[in-house]
Design an enzyme around this catalytic site. Structure first.
Site, PDB file in Angstrom:
ATOM      1  N   CYS A 161      -7.894 -16.578  20.303  1.00 15.19           N
ATOM      2  CA  CYS A 161      -6.783 -15.664  20.056  1.00 15.19           C
ATOM      3  C   CYS A 161      -7.008 -14.308  20.723  1.00 15.19           C
ATOM      4  O   CYS A 161      -6.998 -14.217  21.940  1.00 15.19           O
ATOM      5  CB  CYS A 161      -6.539 -15.548  18.552  1.00 15.19           C
ATOM      6  SG  CYS A 161      -4.862 -14.990  18.135  1.00 15.19           S
ATOM      7  N   HIS A 200      -6.908 -21.307  15.761  1.00 17.14           N
ATOM      8  CA  HIS A 200      -7.802 -20.981  14.651  1.00 17.14           C
ATOM      9  C   HIS A 200      -8.050 -22.282  13.890  1.00 17.14           C
ATOM     10  O   HIS A 200      -7.728 -23.359  14.346  1.00 17.14           O
ATOM     11  CB  HIS A 200      -7.151 -19.951  13.727  1.00 17.14           C
ATOM     12  CG  HIS A 200      -6.863 -18.643  14.379  1.00 17.14           C
ATOM     13  ND1 HIS A 200      -7.840 -17.736  14.709  1.00 17.14           N
ATOM     14  CD2 HIS A 200      -5.687 -18.067  14.752  1.00 17.14           C
ATOM     15  CE1 HIS A 200      -7.291 -16.654  15.240  1.00 17.14           C
ATOM     16  NE2 HIS A 200      -5.987 -16.837  15.297  1.00 17.14           N
TER      17      HIS A 200
END
Length: 239
Positions: free
Chosen positions: A94, A191
């Site tokens: 991310c 994630h």
């Protein structure tokens, strides 16, 4: 299996560690130790110098302010660049993934990235939140990606980098592709933490770090069950 030791570094967990991304270090360490490889895990805070001789470096997600500060300190330190030049593995998630490129946006301001991958990130029209899945580049020889995304950015790849996966669920980079990789550097928006949901990806990073083509198999029953549950939820429209 070789007993050569492995050194894993979590980069700036005080700035970059959202959605359980520090769990990626636990997964790598556990899977290495189960194969008889001694492991050292170091957490390097943003006020500490970056070691240059580790085998695997991990970057996690973070909010805009910490992401911008992390980029500034990594650029000033230079240790990660030296490690990459020496052949170390980098796995970034991310905000950490965006940091690897030439630029990204934080709080509306364009910020300089680390220029380790040929990509840049800007802001998308909507926030991408939910399950993330897709078929990984067949050259990596991995099963489909499974993860969770929560980001407002969009990432654009240059010609010298390859997408990690083609999207089947979610947004990823741009609604078509997800993540990027080149050499021993790999980034993703997933994630989960990503390596708990993708043990084969964890083993790829270990193989890169150890310089081997294969690793002894492990029992991945729980990971397989989780992946199956998430696949079923997506198929049922409950991502």
């Amino acid at each position: 299996m070789s007993t050569e030791s492995l050194h894993i570094v979590c980069i700036y967990p005080d700035l970059l560690s959202t959605y359980g991304d520090r769990g990626n270090a636990l997964i790598l360490a556990r899977r290495a130790m189960q194969r008889g490889v001694p492991v050292e895990v170091s957490e390097i805070r943003s006020d500490q110098p970056m070691p240059t001789s580790a085998d695997i470096y991990l970057l996690g997600g973070g909010e805009d302010g910490p992401q911008a500060l992390g980029a500034q300190r990594l650029l000033a330190d230079g240790g990660l660049h030296r490690a990459v030049a020496q052949g170390s593995v980098v796995f970034a998630v991310c905000a950490g993934y965006q940091l690897l490129g030439t630029s990204f946006f934080a709080k509306g301001t364009k910020c300089a990235g680390l220029e380790l991958l040929d990509l840049y990130s800007d802001r998308g029209p909507t926030r991408a939140v939910g399950e993330l899945a897709g078929d990984i580049d067949p050259r990596l020889g991995l099963p489909p990606l499974s993860g969770f995304e929560n980001h407002g950015g969009r990432t654009h790849l240059g010609p010298s980098v390859s997408p990690l996966a083609r999207i089947s669920t979610g947004v990823g980079n741009d609604g078509v592709y997800e993540g990027a990789w080149r050499g021993k550097l790999l980034g993703t928006y997933a994630h989960g933490p990503a390596l708990a949901r993708n043990p084969a990806l964890a083993d790829l990073l270990l193989r890169w770090a150890l310089g081997v083509n294969q690793l002894p198999p492990l029992d991945d029953t729980w990971a397989d069950r989780l992946r199956s549950e998430r696949k079923a939820a997506i198929a049922a429209g409950r991502p």
